[in-house]
Design a protein around this motif. Sequence first.
Motif, short mmCIF file in Angstrom:
data_model
loop_
_atom_site.label_atom_id
_atom_site.label_comp_id
_atom_site.label_asym_id
_atom_site.label_seq_id
_atom_site.Cartn_x
_atom_site.Cartn_y
_atom_site.Cartn_z
N VAL A 142 -31.51 41.26 -92.21
CA VAL A 142 -32.90 41.36 -91.76
C VAL A 142 -33.09 39.93 -91.07
CG1 VAL A 142 -35.28 40.86 -92.30
CG2 VAL A 142 -33.84 42.52 -93.70
N LEU A 143 -33.58 39.84 -89.90
CA LEU A 143 -33.89 38.86 -89.18
C LEU A 143 -35.56 38.50 -89.46
CD1 LEU A 143 -32.93 36.83 -86.99
CD2 LEU A 143 -34.47 38.33 -85.26
N ARG A 144 -35.68 37.27 -90.13
CA ARG A 144 -36.97 36.88 -90.33
C ARG A 144 -37.54 35.78 -89.74
NH1 ARG A 144 -37.37 38.00 -97.07
NH2 ARG A 144 -37.48 40.29 -96.74
N VAL A 145 -38.77 35.72 -89.54
CA VAL A 145 -39.58 34.62 -88.69
C VAL A 145 -40.44 34.15 -89.81
CG1 VAL A 145 -40.88 33.82 -87.01
CG2 VAL A 145 -39.17 35.51 -86.64
N GLY A 146 -40.24 32.81 -90.32
CA GLY A 146 -41.17 32.31 -91.25
C GLY A 146 -40.26 31.75 -92.42
N GLY A 147 -40.82 31.32 -93.36
CA GLY A 147 -40.28 30.74 -94.69
C GLY A 147 -39.79 32.05 -95.46
N ILE A 148 -38.54 31.83 -96.14
CA ILE A 148 -37.85 32.52 -97.10
C ILE A 148 -38.25 32.32 -98.57
CG2 ILE A 148 -35.78 33.56 -98.06
CD1 ILE A 148 -36.36 33.95 -94.89
N ARG A 156 -29.68 32.28 -93.66
CA ARG A 156 -29.23 31.18 -92.80
C ARG A 156 -30.10 30.96 -91.55
NH1 ARG A 156 -24.99 31.21 -88.72
NH2 ARG A 156 -24.57 33.37 -89.31
N THR A 157 -30.72 29.83 -91.55
CA THR A 157 -31.55 29.54 -90.69
C THR A 157 -30.73 29.21 -89.16
OG1 THR A 157 -33.15 28.41 -91.81
CG2 THR A 157 -33.32 28.00 -89.65
N LEU A 158 -31.29 30.02 -88.14
CA LEU A 158 -30.76 29.83 -86.89
C LEU A 158 -31.34 28.88 -86.10
CD1 LEU A 158 -30.36 33.73 -86.02
CD2 LEU A 158 -28.74 32.36 -87.19
N GLY A 159 -32.44 28.52 -86.09
CA GLY A 159 -33.07 27.58 -85.51
C GLY A 159 -34.94 27.81 -85.57
N THR A 160 -35.49 27.15 -84.80
CA THR A 160 -37.07 27.15 -85.15
C THR A 160 -37.45 27.92 -83.63
OG1 THR A 160 -37.40 24.92 -84.29
CG2 THR A 160 -37.24 25.45 -86.65
N LEU A 161 -38.69 28.64 -83.90
CA LEU A 161 -39.48 29.31 -82.60
C LEU A 161 -40.67 28.37 -82.56
CD1 LEU A 161 -39.76 31.78 -81.01
CD2 LEU A 161 -41.14 32.85 -82.87
N ARG A 162 -40.49 27.77 -81.23
CA ARG A 162 -41.95 26.74 -80.93
C ARG A 162 -42.97 27.84 -80.58
NH1 ARG A 162 -40.55 23.12 -75.85
NH2 ARG A 162 -38.55 23.00 -77.07
N VAL A 271 -36.58 30.82 -87.93
CA VAL A 271 -35.86 31.97 -87.90
C VAL A 271 -34.56 32.07 -88.47
CG1 VAL A 271 -35.04 33.81 -86.05
CG2 VAL A 271 -37.02 32.19 -85.69
N SER A 272 -34.33 33.02 -89.49
CA SER A 272 -33.30 33.01 -90.33
C SER A 272 -32.98 34.62 -90.35
CB SER A 272 -33.63 32.80 -91.83
OG SER A 272 -34.40 31.39 -91.75
N ILE A 273 -31.42 34.48 -90.65
CA ILE A 273 -30.74 36.04 -90.86
C ILE A 273 -30.59 36.12 -92.45
CG2 ILE A 273 -28.57 37.18 -90.67
CD1 ILE A 273 -28.29 36.45 -87.83
N LEU A 300 -34.29 29.68 -79.24
CA LEU A 300 -34.85 28.88 -80.37
C LEU A 300 -34.61 27.64 -80.19
CD1 LEU A 300 -33.10 31.07 -83.14
CD2 LEU A 300 -35.51 31.28 -82.40
N ASP A 301 -35.10 26.54 -80.93
CA ASP A 301 -34.93 25.24 -80.89
C ASP A 301 -33.92 24.98 -82.02
OD1 ASP A 301 -36.58 24.55 -78.81
OD2 ASP A 301 -38.33 24.44 -80.17
#
Length: 302
Positions: A142-148, A156-162, A271-273, A300-301
């Motif tokens: 799952v690709l999740r935006v926000g905290g786990i 695994r956090t890929l980066g952050t969404l500004r 943003v995390s997988i 992503l940043d």
Amino acid sequence: MQNLEALAIFVRIAEMGSFTRAAESLGIQKGRASNVVRELEAQMGARLLHRSTRTVQLTEDGRSFSARARALLADAEDLSAMFAASEAPLSGRLRIDLSTEFARSTVMPALPTFMERYPGIELELSSTDRRVDLIQEGMDCVLRVGGIVDETLVARTLGTLRMVNAASPAYLARYGVPHTLEDLLAQGHRMVHYSPTLGSRTLGWEYPAGQTYAVLALPGSLSVNNVQTYHSAGLAGLGLIQAGLSSLKPFLRSGELVEVLPDLRPKSLPVSIVVAHRHNLSRRVRIFVEWLENILMPDLDR
């Protein structure tokens, strides 16, 4: 291979807690799933599942068996891939869940290249902004935006969404352009409320406050549960919105939206997988995750 297939069916039933949902996710008949479990229980000489009209739960023996079965399946996958060329054909089904906006703006435009490269993969793509249950819904990742919030999952956090604050020119012409937090209240501004689950408590207007972030209770008469609908509400002049910069860039460039309060942007979102088990990643899952990470990087940043 038949024994490994039986283990894979059993593990999916155990993870989803349902013969019906597991069979559907694997593309097999429910009767076959039931027969596999009966045969395994007969071979092991132990009851592996508690069955009721509503739920399926692992017995104590079943929990031990399931853990060993997952590890064995992962080892078999690694062993099979050890002597295979990196470009060896991949096959099988993948069940992936993505946020609606990333699916629309980033994944779908790039997906033809992936499908052309791996024609043997059958991809089941769920696109939703709610928080799915990986195990109950049989998702490979799952690709999740926000905290786990679930510590049992592997992320695994890929980066952050500004994030940015925005509104339509028509809305700003009606209410005025806010330059401070006080303006939001003094000018009578309204926001579009967003929540993945309608009826749940809305958070309000987020802004930086020193080393942390605070929330201003800003009124609004519209609540939505879909990111694309949220964007559309902002474009229609129904209120202020706070959304990811990458998805709003086309509207900001065209002038359909205007950024406001640029010095008071809300907190960037991770943003995390996410997968359910670190040691149960097939080669096709690993390759899809790597591909997904590569196409998301520009948005992503780090």
